[in-house]
Design an enzyme around this catalytic site. Structure first.
Site, PDB file in Angstrom:
ATOM      1  N   SER A   1       1.077  -1.136  -0.365  1.00  0.00           N
ATOM      2  CA  SER A   1      -0.297   0.271  -0.318  1.00  0.00           C
ATOM      3  C   SER A   1       0.785   1.321  -0.361  1.00  0.00           C
ATOM      4  O   SER A   1       1.933   1.649   0.737  1.00  0.00           O
ATOM      5  CB  SER A   1      -0.748   0.604   1.540  1.00  0.00           C
TER       6      SER A   1
ATOM      7  N   HIS B   1      -7.393   1.904   6.760  1.00  0.00           N
ATOM      8  CA  HIS B   1      -7.389   4.218   6.854  1.00  0.00           C
ATOM      9  C   HIS B   1      -8.565   3.194   5.814  1.00  0.00           C
ATOM     10  O   HIS B   1      -9.095   2.322   4.729  1.00  0.00           O
ATOM     11  CB  HIS B   1      -5.966   3.725   6.061  1.00  0.00           C
TER      12      HIS B   1
ATOM     13  N   HIS C   1     -11.582   5.674   3.180  1.00  0.00           N
ATOM     14  CA  HIS C   1     -12.859   7.191   3.414  1.00  0.00           C
ATOM     15  C   HIS C   1     -13.821   6.689   3.312  1.00  0.00           C
ATOM     16  O   HIS C   1     -14.626   7.518   2.675  1.00  0.00           O
ATOM     17  CB  HIS C   1     -12.004   7.466   2.057  1.00  0.00           C
TER      18      HIS C   1
ATOM     19  N   TYR D   1     -19.565  -5.398  31.249  1.00  0.00           N
ATOM     20  CA  TYR D   1     -20.006  -5.828  30.099  1.00  0.00           C
ATOM     21  C   TYR D   1     -19.442  -6.995  29.342  1.00  0.00           C
ATOM     22  O   TYR D   1     -18.758  -7.192  29.632  1.00  0.00           O
ATOM     23  CB  TYR D   1     -20.105  -4.181  29.133  1.00  0.00           C
TER      24      TYR D   1
END
Lengths: 232, 232, 232, 232
Positions: free
Chosen positions: B74, B95, B97, B229
């Site tokens: 990448s 990562h 968008h 939890y």
């Protein structure tokens, strides 16, 4: 030249518009040109995507004369033909009414470059034309729509090879590329970028375009001789 | 160390980004590190998710040298590597968008903690960095993007173990976690939280961050030694 | 009493939250009570919807003691139990973090009755509580969340039989009904109504609640002794 | 006259509302009239789309008397019947609570013609009625809703043959057409157009309706004697 291969490519690109959620019913059209033989393959007019078949694709010469096919070509055909004449390096055109890009067109606003997602694919704002003039509507409307796009790029000094889309004011987006697949890809990215841009403006109405250095970095790492993105 | 297992985990996490609707085409990347052997597995550059295969995943050392794989890693690899060096307890980076998180990044705004959904997973605001400086763009941009994230956490005194995501201004979100699966989970939750936050601000522009007591209650009932939890 | 039938009903209602797009991962919980035997069936805590099985559903008495099941019950169990005690005619409770309803909760705003879609299912606004007080957070938070809902209905004189949902400020929606299926239905309708309400306010910030005569007409044609909607 | 064919057509059109994402649960209804025999086929009241079968469709005369069917007709039946009497050329009616169209109705706003997507299908704004008067609510509400639509078209001099939809204020959209399929098509396009219109106004609150020459061009290239869109 393999006519069936050309029809198949244009058929698949049209259907990809449906897969990507950019069109419903008949709300779009894709064409591709064989530059060697000057033959354009385009979606027929008003045929529902659900019923479209590869052999429905119409083949035309650059004057719009039908070379092959039993159906009328897209009513937007003349817009495509102008773009092929004016933007001599492109080989495909896509038109949709995708929601966010259309909203920008209806708002009369360019899609400004607000982030690197945009900069990765468009080297600057995607422009919105002015509103088409009345005499252009009455005189060969679809052809004039093509001229409006071409003139917008000429007058604003935008290179159609690095900004491969345009919004026609009050109408919607057109995009183009090296083949139908790329032109559909650009349409999809434009819609994605338009959505993020719209949300950005809602969150921060004074959000600014990214600076030139960042635009250069992102666009040029993906495109041109210094690109280092992808598998080369 | 089982290289194929590492590749498979990173492959699956990459594909999960598609399933969760966070990426289209090539708009994201996931990596995971084997801390024992300092080997990083990462998505190859520019490979479409539709075509990605487990064996395409590239293996690197912490300096970015390829150990295994035929493809380029990448283009964001150096950002990942900085995060592995700076945030020594994390073992995966994502990562994307994704739309809403990207909108906040483009707006230059942190995702404030406006509700308990946020507080359940992030112990405070998800910060947005400042805009990257020109000299950082020209000098090893991707590495500097990593530094920008690390510095933001350092300067604002944010613990990367309790806020596992950052927005890079004008760009988009990065997230991390104990493994690729968790880092993808954090990306997904961030997008969900960003969407609710955006809608909240549209409904009530003066909506405030939740108070510390409520933030503590929700974060700490899920995390840390007093958590009650889940299945413990 | 058929324990497996109760578990199955609660399992199916939980999964329906996923089908309706109201939850991801572990973001919600459904319970149902057998009023004859005072047994509550509820989702286990922190179990991903993707992995939930009917037999994972936990059975409790009204004090929260486990009667059947190997897993811990939802961390929101005490909120459910308070609602069963305070709203004596309900037999199911649902909690989600659905996007639009959560946005209203985060904005601290009730979902006003802006149209007949709302009036068809809620006889008036869906209220948003005040922000929970610090002493309620530190003292049995989940129980106090239930009290906050019950008090909101008492203090504002709202009948829980005709408005079957409440937004907890800074948190999200709770809904209830005659069984788990109805409570999920109410959650879904609330999200739909919240979305239309949000869009309405964006289009017209001064949009008003519908008048009492129209509210009456729509609610009462579907509910009560004069109803003429449905198959009777 | 083939009753089963009529029922099947109305059944399929109702289900298409689900496919197009315009309705959930029981939030809509479609009818179609056989003008030769004055028989109306309509969805039964309160039957969930998931359970609807072709034979559930109810057949009525124009006074609302049941001719065939074991179920009660839609509670909105009288609205449909008024529209069949007032708009004598239509043969199908659709009512939904689709999100964006409903938001405009709740906001009390017409869907203005902001672009060519709108102009392609509606020859002008899609009007929103005034709020129904109290005496119309108390006196045969559903019939009066039909009158409200018909009066809105009469008073504003709108031709129901070129604007095939209306928003009822505080309520939602009704549409119509030559058959159930077209009326559903119009509903779908209205929702699409309403969405783009809403986004346009968010981007540019002062966006104007398109000019008459452009409206004419787009509507008339698709409709009427000079149309050149489609396969003729």
């Amino acid at each position: 030249m393999d006519k069936n291969k050309l029809k198949q490519a244009v058929y698949e690109a049209n259907m990809e518009l449906v897969n990507k959620g950019l069109v419903i019913y008949t709300f779009g059209n894709v064409s591709q040109i064989d530059r060697e033989h000057n033959i354009v393959a385009i979606k027929p007019s008003g045929v529902d995507y659900d019923k479209l078949k590869p052999n429905d694709i119409v083949l035309l010469d650059l004057d719009g004369n039908i070379i092959d096919g039993n159906l009328r070509p897209s009513s937007d055909t003349k817009t495509h033909l102008v773009l092929y004449r004016e933007f001599v390096q492109i080989r495909a055109v896509v038109h949709t009414h995708s929601r966010y890009a259309t909203a920008f067109a209806q708002a009369g606003l360019s899609v400004k470059c607000l982030g690197t997602t945009h900069a990765d694919y468009f080297y600057g704002d995607v422009p919105c034309t002015g509103v088409i003039k009345d005499e252009m509507i009455s005189d060969d409307y679809e052809k004039q729509t093509g001229n409006l796009i071409a003139d917008t790029f000429k007058n604003r000094n935008i290179d159609y090879n690095v900004v491969k889309a345009c919004l026609v004011a009050c109408h919607g987006p057109f995009s183009w590329g090296a083949d139908a697949k790329e032109a559909v890809f650009i349409s999809t990215v434009l819609e994605e970028v338009a959505k993020a841009n719209c949300l950005t403006q809602l969150l921060n109405p004074s959000a600014l375009s990214i600076k030139k250095t960042l635009l250069d970095k992102h666009y040029l790492r993906k495109h041109g001789s210094c690109a280092y993105y992808g598998q080369g």
